[in-house]
Design a protein around this motif. Structure first.
Motif, mmCIF file in Angstrom:
data_model
loop_
_atom_site.group_PDB
_atom_site.id
_atom_site.type_symbol
_atom_site.label_atom_id
_atom_site.label_comp_id
_atom_site.label_asym_id
_atom_site.label_seq_id
_atom_site.Cartn_x
_atom_site.Cartn_y
_atom_site.Cartn_z
ATOM 1 N N UNK A 182 -8.664 -4.568 8.785
ATOM 2 C CA UNK A 182 -7.279 -4.129 8.609
ATOM 3 C C UNK A 182 -6.308 -5.295 8.703
ATOM 4 N N UNK A 183 -6.694 -6.306 9.461
ATOM 5 C CA UNK A 183 -5.813 -7.464 9.635
ATOM 6 C C UNK A 183 -5.653 -8.271 8.355
ATOM 7 N N UNK A 184 -6.556 -8.070 7.403
ATOM 8 C CA UNK A 184 -6.491 -8.825 6.150
ATOM 9 C C UNK A 184 -5.716 -8.079 5.067
ATOM 10 N N UNK A 185 -5.277 -6.873 5.376
ATOM 11 C CA UNK A 185 -4.579 -6.077 4.371
ATOM 12 C C UNK A 185 -3.092 -6.431 4.321
ATOM 13 N N UNK A 186 -2.534 -6.594 3.124
ATOM 14 C CA UNK A 186 -1.079 -6.788 2.993
ATOM 15 C C UNK A 186 -0.377 -5.436 3.107
ATOM 16 N N UNK A 187 -0.398 -4.888 4.307
ATOM 17 C CA UNK A 187 0.012 -3.498 4.513
ATOM 18 C C UNK A 187 1.424 -3.218 4.009
ATOM 19 N N UNK A 188 2.341 -4.104 4.342
ATOM 20 C CA UNK A 188 3.732 -3.871 3.949
ATOM 21 C C UNK A 188 3.873 -3.777 2.433
ATOM 22 N N UNK A 189 3.236 -4.700 1.718
ATOM 23 C CA UNK A 189 3.315 -4.700 0.255
ATOM 24 C C UNK A 189 2.630 -3.473 -0.338
#
Length: 351
Positions: free
Chosen positions: A63-70
């Motif tokens: 999950x830490x590698x995901x560009x969550x905001x984008x």
């Protein structure tokens, strides 16, 4: 036994992690957004399964590698029908991304006119930039370099994290804090873990928040960063406890309450460093978890800080209901002092 489904056959098929990570190297689009949605959904069903183990779904660190905001922005604009669900999934599995009321996460909205080409033209490496910023250049030049720093991609900043932290510690300012927040929003756990490692802390800070206090004890100017790391730790601890399967519900509530009271009691011991920020943090905990107000005040704390706590923590007004019980059964002097300041702050109406 024939006819009995195995754990594997009843599990949701996993898309290979390498395939997902490769897709995320490209700009966010329908494909990558749906892959992120899929991972969160897969983890949700795996957590709900009685046969779930760490190997039956994607690990936390993916999950830490995901560009969550984008991804959230893209889904809101282009896949609106799944937006509420992806927000709920991210909120439950990556709670650190959701602190919209936390002023510590406010970022400047001003557009910088400085381009990355400036860095390419004038500086060959990140270390060159770090040296330039450390040299104490004239204000306009320093401002230009800081703007360049703000524009750097998180990947480059993480790659040079030690040099960046040197800048943050030695020249702490709101500008450097904004860069740290940028990293935090990109990858909360990675940023907090790397920050603590910079200060020599390599233990399980989520289960033991006192390690965070140890890390920042000689760096009082970093208290906004310290409180953000503490906030992240608290969010992750609650998530870990509430999704665990080894405790009953009342035991989970007790564990979270004990954790929160430990954090607040230690915050009260350093309240003099920044009363406003510490009290704001404490108030938010009290609002989110009201039982903590009762526990902390029944435990008691230094009489000298009662005026500050009463004045700067609005939620303390509910303690008026506890003062008689505290005075009678727990600590008479503490209860009377607390009642005195509460009554001054919140005078009782005459009837």
């Amino acid at each position: 036994m024939k006819g009995t489904p195995s754990i594997e056959s009843s599990s949701i098929k996993m898309i290979p992690k390498d395939y997902i990570m490769q897709a995320l190297l490209k700009p966010v689009d329908y494909h990558s957004s749906l892959l992120v949605y899929y991972v969160y959904l897969h983890r949700k069903f795996a957590l709900a399964s009685p046969f779930s183990t760490k190997s039956t779904s994607y690990p936390d660190d993916i999950l830490d590698h995901f560009p969550v905001k984008k991804v959230l922005e893209f889904i809101r604009e282009n896949l609106n029908f799944i937006f509420p669900e992806i927000v709920a999934l991210v909120s439950s599995q990556s709670p650190s991304y959701f602190h919209v009321n936390n002023k510590l996460l406010e970022l400047t909205q001003k557009e910088s006119s400085v381009k990355l080409e400036y860095l390419i033209e004038h500086l060959e490496t990140f270390d060159d930039l770090a040296v330039a910023l450390k040299e104490g250049l004239d204000e306009s030049k320093t401002s230009q370099y800081i703007n360049v720093l703000k524009l750097l991609q998180p990947e480059l900043l993480f790659k040079n994290f030690t040099s960046f932290m040197d800048l943050l510690v030695q020249n702490y300012s709101n500008d450097y804090r904004q860069v740290w927040i940028k990293l935090y929003l990109n990858s909360p756990t990675t940023t907090c873990t790397a920050t603590l490692k910079y200060f020599g802390i390599d233990g399980d800070y989520i289960s033991n928040p006192l390690l965070i206090f140890d890390a920042f004890q000689n760096h009082r100017q970093l208290i906004p960063v310290f409180l953000q790391v503490l906030n992240h730790s608290s969010s992750e601890f609650r998530h870990k406890i509430r999704t665990g399967r080894t405790m009953f519900s009342n035991e989970k509530d007790s564990a979270v309450l004990t954790y929160d009271s430990l954090v607040i009691q230690n915050l009260f011991s350093i309240i003099h460093i920044s009363p406003a920020l510490v009290c704001k943090y404490v108030h938010q905990v009290f609002v989110d978890r009201p039982l903590c107000i009762r526990l902390v005040n029944f435990q008691g704390y230094d009489l000298d800080i009662i005026p500050t706590v009463v004045d700067l923590v609005p939620s303390m007004h509910v303690c008026i209901d506890y003062c008689v019980e505290i005075t009678t059964n727990v600590n008479g002097k503490f209860g009377m002092t607390l009642a005195t300041y509460l009554c001054r702050k919140y005078p009782l109406e005459k009837t």
